[in-house]
Design a protein around this motif. Sequence first.
Motif, PDB file in Angstrom:
ATOM      1  N   LYS A   1       0.816  -1.212   0.000  1.00 31.55           N
ATOM      2  CA  LYS A   1       0.000   0.000   0.000  1.00 31.55           C
ATOM      3  C   LYS A   1       0.845   1.254   0.000  1.00 31.55           C
ATOM      4  N   GLU A   2       1.962   1.230   0.727  1.00 34.71           N
ATOM      5  CA  GLU A   2       2.769   2.439   0.794  1.00 34.71           C
ATOM      6  C   GLU A   2       3.692   2.579  -0.408  1.00 34.71           C
ATOM      7  N   GLN A   3       4.221   1.442  -0.875  1.00 31.42           N
ATOM      8  CA  GLN A   3       5.275   1.551  -1.877  1.00 31.42           C
ATOM      9  C   GLN A   3       4.929   0.950  -3.221  1.00 31.42           C
ATOM     10  N   GLY A   4       3.870   0.154  -3.265  1.00 34.92           N
ATOM     11  CA  GLY A   4       3.632  -0.585  -4.494  1.00 34.92           C
ATOM     12  C   GLY A   4       2.472  -0.112  -5.343  1.00 34.92           C
ATOM     13  N   LEU A   5       1.532   0.619  -4.744  1.00 30.72           N
ATOM     14  CA  LEU A   5       0.309   0.898  -5.489  1.00 30.72           C
ATOM     15  C   LEU A   5      -0.170   2.326  -5.299  1.00 30.72           C
ATOM     16  N   SER A   6      -0.836   2.841  -6.331  1.00 28.52           N
ATOM     17  CA  SER A   6      -1.586   4.084  -6.188  1.00 28.52           C
ATOM     18  C   SER A   6      -3.023   3.662  -5.954  1.00 28.52           C
ATOM     19  N   LEU A   7      -3.401   3.603  -4.684  1.00 27.07           N
ATOM     20  CA  LEU A   7      -4.674   2.971  -4.336  1.00 27.07           C
ATOM     21  C   LEU A   7      -5.893   3.649  -4.962  1.00 27.07           C
ATOM     22  N   ASN A   8      -5.837   4.975  -5.128  1.00 29.54           N
ATOM     23  CA  ASN A   8      -7.023   5.661  -5.639  1.00 29.54           C
ATOM     24  C   ASN A   8      -7.052   5.741  -7.163  1.00 29.54           C
ATOM     25  N   LEU A   9      -6.163   4.996  -7.795  1.00 28.68           N
ATOM     26  CA  LEU A   9      -6.179   4.985  -9.264  1.00 28.68           C
ATOM     27  C   LEU A   9      -6.626   3.603  -9.749  1.00 28.68           C
TER      28      LEU A   9
ATOM     29  N   THR B   1      -4.454   1.414 -14.723  1.00 26.94           N
ATOM     30  CA  THR B   1      -3.451   2.473 -14.707  1.00 26.94           C
ATOM     31  C   THR B   1      -2.244   2.036 -13.876  1.00 26.94           C
TER      32      THR B   1
ATOM     33  N   HIS C   1       1.988   1.629 -14.885  1.00 26.28           N
ATOM     34  CA  HIS C   1       2.835   2.675 -14.292  1.00 26.28           C
ATOM     35  C   HIS C   1       4.332   2.507 -14.524  1.00 26.28           C
ATOM     36  N   ALA C   2       4.836   1.308 -14.287  1.00 24.06           N
ATOM     37  CA  ALA C   2       6.283   1.138 -14.393  1.00 24.06           C
ATOM     38  C   ALA C   2       6.733   1.075 -15.845  1.00 24.06           C
TER      39      ALA C   2
ATOM     40  N   LYS D   1       2.272  -5.167 -12.754  1.00 26.59           N
ATOM     41  CA  LYS D   1       2.980  -3.928 -13.088  1.00 26.59           C
ATOM     42  C   LYS D   1       4.406  -4.233 -13.545  1.00 26.59           C
TER      43      LYS D   1
END
Lengths: 505, 319
Positions: free
Chosen positions: A346-354, A358, A362-363, A416
């Motif tokens: 949650k902190e480093q792997g994903l854009s939760l609200n996207l 998408t 990303h990568a 990703k």
Amino acid sequence: MENTEKAVEPFLKVQNVCKEFPGVKALDNVSFDLCKGEVHVLIGENGAGKSTLMKVLSGVYQQDSGEIYLNGKKVEFQNTRDAQLARIAIIFQEFNLVPNLTVAQNIFLGREPVSSRGVLDRKKLNADAQAILDSLNTGISATDKVELLGVAHQQLVELAKALSFDSEILIMDEPTATLSENEINTLFDTIFRLKARGVSIIYISHRLHEVYKIGDRITVLRDGQTVGTRLVSEASMDELIRLMVGREIQRERIREENTVQESMALEVRGLWDRKLLQDISINVRRGEIVGIAGLVGSGRTELAQTIFGIKRRSKGYIALFGRELEKSSPGKCVMRKAGFLPENRKEQGLSLNLPIRTNIVHAALSMLFPMGIVRRKKEKDIAENYRKRLRIITPDTKRNVSNLSGGNQQKVVLAKWLATESDFLIFDEPTRGVDVGAKEEIHFLIDDLARNGKGILVISSDLPELLTIADRIYVMREGRIVKEFKDSHVTQEEIIAFAAGGVVA
Amino acid sequence: MKKYWGLLKPRLDTLSRLTALAIIFLSLVIVSPSFASAANIINVLRITSLTLMMAIGVALCMLVGGIDLSIGATIALTSILFGKFFQVGQSTASMIMGITGMLAVSILIGLVNGFCIVFLHLPPFLATFGVQQIVRGLAYLLTSGLVYSNFTEDFRFIGGGQLFGIPMPIIIAVILLLIISFTLNKTTFGYRVYAVGSNRESARYSGIPVNKTLITTYVLSSLIAGIAGIVYTSRLNAAEPTIGAEFAQTAIAAAAIGGISFRGGNGNVLGVVIGALILTLVSNGMTLLGVDSNWQVGISGVVIILSVLVDRNASVRKT
């Protein structure tokens, strides 16, 4: 070690304490006692229940059942204040100090002495604090600002703060984790001094060799249960390790054959950082799954972050696919076909609200859309492809990632990196917080990736996991690689022995 | 039904905002007979277009989790620079030079903002607040109290002219809007903006050039302010260092009403359009209804707070 003390009624007694969290039994009938002036060491693997037990004793959590007796009287702590009043203090790994206040202000935070006119009595505040500091032989000045102190001194301030409550029981959670050799010795001196004063100490540690230096008795926790209490003088290292690991759970090995190839995916030589990592050399070949075992704080994640350029190295050689990576950065690694699935999704792997789709591109943005224009159709097709291939369970990839379960979120992170067509992947705790079914799927996926010639580095606290999928295992301890097991014929005991420092490397 | 809820939810915000706009619009039509006149509507749109231009730039910064307080001062400084350049020749050539100079300086201001935020690690609020003061100070220094005015006809066309009966500021705002909307939705840069705003750590782990994205965003915001400055100076037919003092506030208000989250990563261009329209309609409506101008300022504050509250409640329910 005094046997005479043992006969005395214990000062603190914990009886059949249970504590359940949704889905886990964190403490299962735990019993434990502590005598006056004793150092009682508590050991166990990550997740064995040590922290939960400490939090129950310090009033952070309330037990579901079971009793706690203090001085023969039953006590119930509704909150941390109750525990404080009962003279139990806890020193967490993460200090609770206000950095921009002075040492004295921190020690008496919220209990500052007030003069008869209702004004803060600064003189008394500093004098009282200094008296406690001096009694510990710390050499710290009460008027220093906490932010100017090193970690070891901050810890002593925490100790002083605990003593300012006239604490009779002190709980220390991994106190040596961030200290240097010298600082550890100073801390041990302080502990001996406290012991002589009659303070009882519960000392939580991962490090077996420390147990022999300061412990009187030792209790081993495993899967929320107390599996044994021994006099330190009578316990052998082997026995302790056996108790920690327990019966070997034979898990089916997923990887049928080692698909290692000749060519190197990752090569690291003599890697150091400024804080933790020391002289690390590892390599991963294409088609190979290499595991890194080690206890929390041993530097596994830091190693991965340094390879990937998220943390800076102070020296050392890193090469991807035979080409040196002089200065690593995530962007460069991605271009060189390397990927990193971090520990905290949650902190480093994903854009939760996207949206899921998408996140999946990303990568690979600049690879998929070299002209800088995103083609929505392509984005969708790629996402659909991975949704099917990785069996990401969702009605639509347009949905936000936050709607997914842990296992499915992890699959999105994996998608990703697969979308970048990376040939080398680092997995940091790939199955933490993932349910059993998804866990197995992820293991099969990792195996499949290796079969297809990708180099894989797996960091895991879950030893059976490493034993199921890794071809080779490195063990880390205190920022170093202390052992390399060249094949998968190894037991959990052997790994723990190196990880916890039972064996001199 | 439940199956479609997940898809509908994100659109609901925009939908509710559109509804609010429609309600405000309709009530004004009903209460004030002069509101629905073509002249007034054009007037509203023209005012909105300037607010919108600035709000779009600030919204970009808000999307990456930042803010830009320097746009008003940027408009003042670039407008002064135009006055200086223009004075040299008073010709079309000096006008073009002036415009080029304005855009160049606005880009420079954006770079300074970006530099302070990315390399000096200043919080965006403080960085752009400081830069705002510096830029405004420069504007005063450059003019030493003078006001430049009486620009040529062709320059005044930019802000005051019409094309096919539509005022130029509206045309320019719409073009800008389309470009930024395309950039955000259809380019890798736009994807990076949302990624960085939504979760900077995750963006970094994904190899997204976070610093470059941040700096580009602040440069874009300033550049858009520069463009707005051209339009504004032209419309005003004057350049003075005091202009634009409240622009940043208005722009942030429009973006906030339009649902651009202060935490970054949430919101879209359409929302900003609606936000700018609501803001203008409320103040236009109050003027038409003869509300004391002293009251107007306070009432728009209430509108901002209300809309952000409604928005926050909606997003709390979402998670």
